[in-house]
Design an enzyme around this catalytic site. Structure first.
Site, short mmCIF file in Angstrom:
data_model
loop_
_atom_site.label_atom_id
_atom_site.label_comp_id
_atom_site.label_asym_id
_atom_site.label_seq_id
_atom_site.Cartn_x
_atom_site.Cartn_y
_atom_site.Cartn_z
N ASP A 7 9.33 122.03 -21.49
CA ASP A 7 8.66 123.21 -22.05
C ASP A 7 9.22 124.40 -21.29
OD1 ASP A 7 6.84 124.80 -23.53
OD2 ASP A 7 5.34 124.69 -21.95
N GLY A 40 8.12 132.13 -27.19
CA GLY A 40 7.67 132.51 -28.53
C GLY A 40 8.33 133.78 -29.08
N CYS A 70 6.48 121.57 -26.57
CA CYS A 70 6.48 123.01 -26.86
C CYS A 70 6.62 123.19 -28.36
CB CYS A 70 7.63 123.69 -26.13
SG CYS A 70 7.84 125.45 -26.53
N ASN A 71 5.67 123.88 -28.97
CA ASN A 71 5.75 124.10 -30.40
C ASN A 71 6.93 124.98 -30.79
OD1 ASN A 71 2.54 123.90 -29.74
ND2 ASN A 71 3.02 122.94 -31.68
N THR A 72 7.18 126.03 -30.01
CA THR A 72 8.27 126.94 -30.33
C THR A 72 9.62 126.23 -30.28
OG1 THR A 72 7.04 128.86 -29.51
CG2 THR A 72 9.43 129.07 -29.66
N CYS A 177 -0.37 125.77 -29.82
CA CYS A 177 0.49 126.02 -28.66
C CYS A 177 0.05 125.07 -27.57
CB CYS A 177 0.36 127.48 -28.20
SG CYS A 177 1.20 127.84 -26.62
N THR A 178 0.99 124.40 -26.93
CA THR A 178 0.63 123.39 -25.95
C THR A 178 -0.10 123.99 -24.75
OG1 THR A 178 2.87 123.52 -25.02
CG2 THR A 178 2.44 121.77 -26.63
N HIS A 179 0.13 125.25 -24.44
CA HIS A 179 -0.60 125.88 -23.34
C HIS A 179 -2.10 125.89 -23.62
CE1 HIS A 179 3.30 127.37 -21.89
NE2 HIS A 179 2.69 127.77 -20.79
#
Length: 261
Positions: A7, A40, A70-72, A177-179
């Site tokens: 990430d 992002g 990480c989605n992005t 979002c993984t955060h």
């Protein structure tokens, strides 16, 4: 077994802890580039270059699989990552859990970064998996950055602002979002409305951890001895978990593991 996760920053903690709980005997490689976080707002080309560098640093330690936590990076760089690393290293992406959330009937809200909210990618997931379900896209400016730095006041402000933009009748929230998974309980408390059924949160960490085991031909064994090590790579150099990670249960779980030598 060795599982790598990548990430921009601490968004990988939730999936790392999920793997740790499923297989305490697995060695983990946590590869990030916190100096370039957040990804992002960056261009797809920039995200791809940075994601490849972070992934290749992890690949040098010969993992059995790589989770793109990480989605992005999954949106923009997954094809390039798979082209570079597979078939030697299976690559598992992270996709917002819109499909299971919509299966509950909704209404559903998707909390995501401003760059992801309204994107062609997210709209495509809604179109493909949320037929007949009302979906609200909720941008969460500053939340990922606040979580990255464990800035508690900024986390509260960002969550409160996003909760105010979330319709009162939602029954489920997708954490896009993984955060955000690191502050899931605070998000639930902010969105839950008095008198409404318990809010359902849909995250990705458990699913990607289970998929990593499947891709490596392994099964969950939470009762296995806790012999797995953790190696932290920061911009390709071995280091330690950043201090803000210890603000989260997931970070404390991983910090208790002896580092690899």
């Amino acid at each position: 077994m060795k599982i790598a996760l990548m990430d921009s920053g601490m968004g990988l903690l939730a999936a790392s802890a999920a793997v740790r709980r499923l297989r305490p005997d697995a060695d983990l490689v946590l590869s990030s580039d916190p100096g370039s976080m957040p990804w992002g707002p960056r261009t797809p080309e920039d995200v791809t270059v940075r994601a490849l560098a972070v992934a290749e640093a992890a690949a040098r330690l010969r993992p059995d699989a790589l989770i793109v936590a990480c989605n992005t990076a999954s949106v923009h760089a997954l094809p390039a990552l798979r082209a570079r690393l597979e078939p030697a290293v299976p690559v598992i992406g992270t996709v917002p859990a819109i499909k299971p959330a919509a299966a509950g009937g909704g209404p559903v809200a998707i909390w995501a970064t401003p760059a992801t909210t309204g994107s062609t990618y997210q709209r495509g997931l809604i179109r493909d998996f949320a037929h007949g379900v009302h979906v609200s896209e909720v941008a969460c400016p500053g939340l990922a950055e606040a979580v990255e730095h464990a800035d508690q006041a900024a986390i509260d402000v960002a969550i409160a602002a996003a909760a105010a933009r979330t319709p009162d009748d939602v029954t489920a929230v997708v954490l896009g979002c993984t955060h955000y998974e690191l502050v899931a309980d605070r998000i639930r408390a902010a969105v839950q409305r008095p008198g409404r059924p318990p809010l359902v949160l849909h995250a990705s960490a458990g699913a990607v951890a289970a998929q990593a085991l499947r891709r490596t031909g392994q099964v969950a064994a939470p009762e296995a001895p806790a012999t797995g090590t953790v190696t932290v790579l920061l911009s390709g150099r071995e280091g330690a978990l950043p201090a803000p990670a210890l603000a989260y249960e997931e970070g404390r779980l991983l910090s208790a593991v002896s580092p690899a030598h």
